[in-house]
Design a protein around this motif. Structure first.
Motif, PDB file in Angstrom:
ATOM      1  N   VAL A  79       0.841  -1.187  -0.168  1.00  0.00           N
ATOM      2  CA  VAL A  79      -0.119  -0.005  -0.052  1.00  0.00           C
ATOM      3  C   VAL A  79       0.935   1.314  -0.028  1.00  0.00           C
ATOM      4  O   VAL A  79       0.765   2.246  -0.661  1.00  0.00           O
ATOM      5  CB  VAL A  79      -0.890  -0.005   1.041  1.00  0.00           C
ATOM      6  CG1 VAL A  79      -1.866   1.332   1.332  1.00  0.00           C
ATOM      7  CG2 VAL A  79      -2.021  -1.212   1.109  1.00  0.00           C
ATOM      8  N   TYR A 255      -5.265   7.851   3.468  1.00  0.00           N
ATOM      9  CA  TYR A 255      -4.407   7.035   3.669  1.00  0.00           C
ATOM     10  C   TYR A 255      -4.117   6.661   5.316  1.00  0.00           C
ATOM     11  O   TYR A 255      -4.146   5.532   5.954  1.00  0.00           O
ATOM     12  CB  TYR A 255      -3.072   7.227   3.215  1.00  0.00           C
ATOM     13  CG  TYR A 255      -1.611   6.251   3.429  1.00  0.00           C
ATOM     14  CD1 TYR A 255      -1.711   4.954   2.681  1.00  0.00           C
ATOM     15  CD2 TYR A 255      -0.895   6.795   4.442  1.00  0.00           C
ATOM     16  CE1 TYR A 255      -0.628   4.322   3.237  1.00  0.00           C
ATOM     17  CE2 TYR A 255      -0.076   5.957   4.843  1.00  0.00           C
ATOM     18  CZ  TYR A 255       0.430   4.718   4.087  1.00  0.00           C
ATOM     19  OH  TYR A 255       1.303   3.942   4.489  1.00  0.00           O
ATOM     20  N   LEU A 331      -8.057   1.254  -3.255  1.00  0.00           N
ATOM     21  CA  LEU A 331      -6.672   1.374  -3.715  1.00  0.00           C
ATOM     22  C   LEU A 331      -6.729   1.963  -5.267  1.00  0.00           C
ATOM     23  O   LEU A 331      -6.331   2.723  -5.470  1.00  0.00           O
ATOM     24  CB  LEU A 331      -5.815   0.464  -3.527  1.00  0.00           C
ATOM     25  CG  LEU A 331      -5.438   0.021  -1.970  1.00  0.00           C
ATOM     26  CD1 LEU A 331      -4.513  -1.216  -1.924  1.00  0.00           C
ATOM     27  CD2 LEU A 331      -4.616   1.093  -1.690  1.00  0.00           C
ATOM     28  N   CYS A 478      -3.921  -4.979  -6.352  1.00  0.00           N
ATOM     29  CA  CYS A 478      -4.437  -4.264  -5.258  1.00  0.00           C
ATOM     30  C   CYS A 478      -5.038  -5.274  -4.191  1.00  0.00           C
ATOM     31  O   CYS A 478      -5.096  -5.058  -2.984  1.00  0.00           O
ATOM     32  CB  CYS A 478      -5.650  -3.249  -5.905  1.00  0.00           C
ATOM     33  SG  CYS A 478      -5.041  -1.939  -6.681  1.00  0.00           S
ATOM     34  N   ALA A 481      -2.214  -6.385  -2.214  1.00  0.00           N
ATOM     35  CA  ALA A 481      -1.996  -5.272  -1.087  1.00  0.00           C
ATOM     36  C   ALA A 481      -3.025  -5.268   0.025  1.00  0.00           C
ATOM     37  O   ALA A 481      -2.558  -5.282   1.196  1.00  0.00           O
ATOM     38  CB  ALA A 481      -1.952  -4.021  -1.739  1.00  0.00           C
TER      39      ALA A 481
END
Lengths: 496, 118
Positions: A79, A255, A331, A478, A481
């Motif tokens: 990430v 985030y 994401l 993603c 992640a």
């Protein structure tokens, strides 16, 4: 230890310092080359980190080799490497665009740009809450200066609000950090994540108070519903290259919310019982407020600012689901929305330049000098933001819709997101038809966009078709992640 | 002592909130400075309040928690830098906009049409 991890922080610092030293300080051309070259190297570096973090466990970098709960640590996982990559891609476009004249308004533009990159990269990499505060301040003080770079009444006015709000936010952030330290005795995110389960009831109450404060702070950074009023003025008054870079700034807030709530505090019962519902409703309301702002906007730049708010709303709502599928969708949509809004900021400036007095206001004006280039770019960006196939917005919104579980949540989210898309389509097609078709007067004084500006714009505009072309591998990445993010949450710093 | 520190932090924060809501750049600046004093005391207290404990390890048997001290030091430095920036920005805003209101224009007074003179 892998020393590459700290380079995304040190390299922009070095570039920023170099631009202020001879021979660069006297020569604009050299400074531009250094700045664009520095951003390109940063992009390569973050691509390298993406490759390193893919299919391998997360890496912890201990500064000065002090073990984790005592020293400061940086965490590289998929990430954070994705966010680094996104930042440096924006930096390349922004520094290239600014090199066509915007940086002549003041001597320190490129230095400030790279200081801001340093702060943003630091915020993405750090695994320590206090260090997160420090990097927030680094990126904020650079953004304050970039915001008023070039001067003017509108900028000063927007900057006063922005600075004061963020200073109050920083104070609240410190209150929250002190509460967290008082309650748990640690500020390291990984350490905190493992300690949450062992806290007593009194300590948990303190932690809840801290989390409420953090919610306000990150919400302010991300411009979530009741805290979004500063964004419209601030983003529409800054110069275009800075606005393109600022497209990542609200995402720093998203985030941080993702890291702290979904990863660090997921074991704390109160996160599921009240933090996530608050974020859910705030997110939905943010979408509505953003759409209202877009409909009411009188110029394209303001429209782009409110589109940032719409995307923040969707991201915050999806964040509150806390499942791996939702993180995957988040994401992908985050990357898409950041690049698309940044492209729209640059496009708005190019259109404004070519329409003479009318600027980017939605009124009749002179015909733009390059209707094919700008018109095609506008169509791609607008359709991508609205979420029409075949562009990345369609896939992004599809992933968001799929991530929501069935039931009342689905009813709310689907109706809000799809309804907002229809309204955005109306607003953007109205804007496009006025800007490109309702022309009056001659185009004798037409000014073509310079090659640097066109390249910077194209970099961002072409990202959308590329994102949808490679949607398969990207969404798989993603997903990995998201799974990795959940795994890290259960590790203690000693496990690395 | 805990009660006294808590009251001091509370009073400082109240004054800070009042001053920030005054919406004049100078008052806001004073308010933010006070808020940062309150924050610094609060961080300092988060490690636990002790009397007669050493600040240096191994100097005495009992020592104060060193981490909040490090945090407070960082917070003070950052707070100074930000306040300095806000001072300069306020002066600039006063010069650019012609008044010291944070909105850049003076609110229209209720009983006059012209509004307060600047």
């Amino acid at each position: 230890m892998n020393h590459l991890i700290i380079l995304p922080i040190l390299w922009p610092l070095l570039v920023a310092l170099l631009t202020m030293l001879p021979p660069f300080d006297q020569n604009l051309l050299l400074r531009r080359c250094l700045s664009v070259g520095g951003s390109l190297i940063l992009l390569l570096l973050s691509l390298l980190l993406v490759i390193q973090s893919t299919d391998s466990p997360a890496q912890l970098y201990q500064l000065g080799n002090w073990p984790a709960p005592f020293g400061i640590s940086l965490l590289l996982d998929q990430v954070s490497s994705l966010m680094l990559c996104l930042t440096s891609a924006l930096a390349v476009a922004a520094s290239l665009y600014a090199s066509s004249g915007e940086d002549e308004n003041g001597p320190f533009f490129h230095a400030l740009l790279h200081f801001q990159l340093m702060g943003i990269n630091g915020a993405f990499l750090t695994a320590d809450l206090f260090n997160l505060f420090v990097f927030f301040e680094v990126l904020l003080i650079a953004s304050y200066s970039l915001l008023i770079h070039g001067g003017g009444k509108a900028k000063t006015k927007a900057a006063v609000h922005y600075v004061i709000l963020n200073l109050v936010g920083s104070a609240l952030f410190l209150f929250a950090l002190a509460l967290i330290y008082g309650a748990s005795g640690t500020l390291n995110m990984l350490d905190l994540g493992t300690k949450v389960a062992t806290l007593s009831d009194t300590q948990l109450q303190l932690l809840q108070a801290a989390v409420a404060l953090l919610l306000v702070v990150f919400g302010l950074k991300a411009a979530v519903m009741p805290l979004h009023f500063w964004l419209g003025n601030a983003y529409s008054s800054v110069s275009p290259a800075v606005a393109a870079l600022f497209a990542i700034m609200t995402k720093v807030g998203i985030y941080s919310l993702l890291r702290v709530f979904a990863m660090v505090l997921q074991d704390a019962g109160f996160v599921a019982s009240w933090v996530f519902p608050v974020l859910w409703w705030a997110g939905l309301l943010t979408i509505l407020m953003g759409v209202l702002g877009v409909l009411a906007s009188e110029d394209l730049r303001k429209m782009a600012s409110y589109l940032v708010i719409v995307s923040v709303g969707a991201l915050v709502a999806i964040l509150s689901l806390g499942t791996p599928e939702s993180v995957e969708a988040l994401l992908y949509y985050l990357v898409h929305s950041t690049l698309a809004t940044a492209a729209l900021f640059l496009l708005a400036d190019l259109i404004a330049h070519q329409r003479g007095k009318a600027g980017d206001r939605l009124v009749n004006g002179r015909k733009v000098a390059q209707p094919v280039l700008l018109g095609a770019a506008f169509i791609v960006v607008a359709l991508s933001i609205v979420g029409m196939p075949p562009f990345s917005g369609f896939i992004g919104k599809l992933l968001l819709l799929q991530a929501v579980p069935q039931g009342s949540a689905m009813l709310w989210f689907w109706s809000v997101l799809l309804g907002s898309s229809v309204l955005l389509l109306i607003a953007l097609s109205r804007a496009g038809s006025i800007l490109f078709w309702q022309v009056a007067g001659s185009d004798t004084e037409a000014r073509m966009a310079g090659s640097r500006r066109s390249i910077a714009l194209m970099l961002l505009v072409l990202a959308s078709p590329l994102l949808s072309l490679f949607a398969g591998p990207l969404t798989a990445w993603c997903k990995a992640a998201a799974v990795q993010l959940q795994q890290i949450a259960n590790l203690s710093p000693g496990a690395f | 002592m805990e009660l006294l520190v808590a009251i001091i932090i509370g009073v400082l924060t109240c004054c800070a909130v009042f001053l920030i809501l005054r919406a004049r750049t100078f008052a806001v600046m004073l308010g933010l400075t006070m808020l940062s004093y309150a924050v610094n005391l609060f961080i300092f207290a988060s490690g636990g309040l002790k009397i007669g404990a050493g600040t240096v390890l191994k100097a005495t048997e009992e020592y104060a928690d060193p981490l909040p001290q490090a945090l407070v030091l960082t917070a003070i430095v950052i707070g100074f830098a930000m306040t300095a920036f806000l001072v300069v920005l306020s002066i600039r805003a006063r010069a650019d906009l012609g008044n010291d209101h944070v909105d850049g224009k003076l609110p229209v007074a209720k009983n006059t049409r012209q509004g307060a003179s600047s």
